[in-house]
Write an enzyme that holds these catalytic residues in place. Structure first.
Site, PDB file in Angstrom:
ATOM      1  CG  ASP A  43      16.134  46.139  45.809  1.00  0.00           C
ATOM      2  OD1 ASP A  43      15.336  46.998  46.266  1.00  0.00           O
ATOM      3  OD2 ASP A  43      16.111  44.943  46.108  1.00  0.00           O
ATOM      4  CG  ASP A  83      33.094  43.362  38.513  1.00  0.00           C
ATOM      5  OD1 ASP A  83      32.213  44.220  38.715  1.00  0.00           O
ATOM      6  OD2 ASP A  83      33.877  43.393  37.556  1.00  0.00           O
ATOM      7  CD  GLU A 126      41.104  41.421  38.963  1.00  0.00           C
ATOM      8  OE1 GLU A 126      39.932  41.013  38.984  1.00  0.00           O
ATOM      9  OE2 GLU A 126      41.866  41.259  38.007  1.00  0.00           O
ATOM     10  CD  GLU A 127      36.567  44.313  41.160  1.00  0.00           C
ATOM     11  OE1 GLU A 127      36.589  43.494  40.231  1.00  0.00           O
ATOM     12  OE2 GLU A 127      36.355  45.532  40.987  1.00  0.00           O
ATOM     13  CG  ASP A 130      39.773  37.742  40.302  1.00  0.00           C
ATOM     14  OD1 ASP A 130      40.295  37.408  39.221  1.00  0.00           O
ATOM     15  OD2 ASP A 130      38.853  38.579  40.391  1.00  0.00           O
ATOM     16  CG  LEU A 187      32.078  37.526  39.438  1.00  0.00           C
ATOM     17  CD1 LEU A 187      31.755  36.261  40.224  1.00  0.00           C
ATOM     18  CD2 LEU A 187      30.821  38.387  39.356  1.00  0.00           C
ATOM     19  CG  ASP A 188      39.102  35.543  36.579  1.00  0.00           C
ATOM     20  OD1 ASP A 188      39.938  36.460  36.450  1.00  0.00           O
ATOM     21  OD2 ASP A 188      38.915  34.654  35.726  1.00  0.00           O
ATOM     22  CD  GLU A 195      43.586  36.703  37.778  1.00  0.00           C
ATOM     23  OE1 GLU A 195      44.609  36.921  37.108  1.00  0.00           O
ATOM     24  OE2 GLU A 195      42.471  37.196  37.484  1.00  0.00           O
TER      25      GLU A 195
END
Ligand code: P6P
Length: 337
Positions: free
Chosen positions: A63, A69, A92-93, A114, A116-117, A282
């Site tokens: 795949d 993130d 955040e993205e 967030d 995937l910090d 955060e």
């Protein structure tokens, strides 16, 4: 036979019974848990995908591989959009607010995260995390949610927490009645209560900061770092340095063991004088957790939770951890003003 094994679902339901909740929280937290399990599975495989090197754009099952993130962001948005409890999402993205698609009912809560910090640490297998913050909407229910529902002071959070994807995956959250930690047992796909009623020691031996920024810190900050590194057994100095460079991992360790994490303002980048970390998804959620565990969170000059937000992605200096450590830093930070 009564067992003392408590799943996060049981814990949430018990909380709902105690507080007479309508189940909104439970539904939202259940979806966060679902998304966390999915992200945990992908994070664990990430190392495997990296073995594929530059051809790593194709995973072991053929795949197309999404950046983790981005994957985490989409997973949390999808998991939260269709349950009819959320009216708006900020992440955040995404530069702007993510509205709930027309086909889904809108709810009474705004959620920020967030997804995937610390994701830049994945390729070195360092622990990373998801951080989330939940508010009750304040605009009329018959209208779409706006920035007003999101840009609320941290004291208005109704729940907050994080997932740390490390040697094990843990969920730590608060709804304002203490802090509890749950560890994922991947063999049954369940989070079990492993750290009931977490309390952070009021003073710690650990300090966490990126000392390469020292030349750019203001005078009070530099003097604080110099002070805690000086030998004085009577006041528990020098403190020991522990810095992973992944906020959730550094915060989680200090929450359990005691200590202070500092990402102060610095003078290096005039574009972001307030340091690197973000207030809304955060600093605020971690500040809610640490205060509920008996700790403190400050910009150096004011309580994080009392800062009145102005912009969705605004940055803030973050000094967080054991209460007495944070208070001592604040006495030094006055020299920065
Ligand atoms: P520095 C990760 O990139 C992150 O956003 C946080 O997780 C972490 O605390 C911080 O940046 C580390 O920043 O400047 O020390 O590399």
């Amino acid at each position: 036979m009564a067992t003392d094994i408590v799943t996060v679902e049981q814990h949430i339901l018990q909380g709902q019974r105690e507080w007479g909740g309508r189940g909104d929280f439970s539904a939202i937290l259940h979806q966060i848990i679902l998304a966390a399990k999915i992200v945990s599975r992908e994070v664990t495989k990430a190392g495997l995908l990296d073995i594929l090197g530059p051809t790593g754009h194709v995973n072991v099952t053929g795949d197309e591989v999404q950046k983790l993130d981005v994957f985490a962001n989409r997973t949390f948005i999808q998991a939260l959009s269709y349950i009819g409890r959320i009216c708006v999402i900020a992440t955040e993205e995404e530069k702007d607010l993510v509205q709930i698609p027309e086909q889904y009912p809108r709810g009474d809560y705004a959620i920020l995260f967030d997804p995937l910090d610390g994701s830049s640490n994945i390729d070195s297998n360092v622990s990373i995390g998801t951080i989330f913050s939940i508010y009750r909407r304040i605009t009329p229910r018959d209208q779409p949610c706006t920035l007003q529902d999101v840009l609320q002071q941290g004291t208005k959070q109704v729940a907050a927490g994080y997932v740390v994807y490390g040697s094990s995956t843990m969920l730590v959250y608060t709804t304002g009645k203490g802090v509890n930690g749950f560890t994922l047992d991947p063999s049954v796909g369940e989070f079990f209560l492993s750290h009931p009623n977490i309390r952070i020691p009021e003073i710690g031996k650990i300090y966490s900061a990126n000392e390469s920024r020292y030349p750019y810190w203001k005078q009070g900050t530099r003097e604080y770092i110099d002070y805690i590194k000086k030998e004085d057994p009577a006041t528990g100095r020098p403190k020991t340095s522990r810095y992973i460079g992944s906020l959730v991992a550094d915060f989680h360790r200090n929450l359990l063991k005691g200590g202070i994490f500092l990402y102060p303002e610095d003078t290096r980048d005039p574009g972001s004088p307030w340091g690197k970390l973000r207030l809304m998804y955060e600093a605020n959620p971690l500040a809610f957790v640490v205060e509920q565990a008996g700790g403190a969170a400050s910009s150096g000059y004011e309580r994080i939770l009392e800062i009145q937000p102005k912009e969705l992605h605004q940055r803030v200096p973050l000094i967080i951890g054991s209460r007495k450590d944070v208070e001592l830093y604040e006495t030094f930070a006055r020299k920065n003003l």
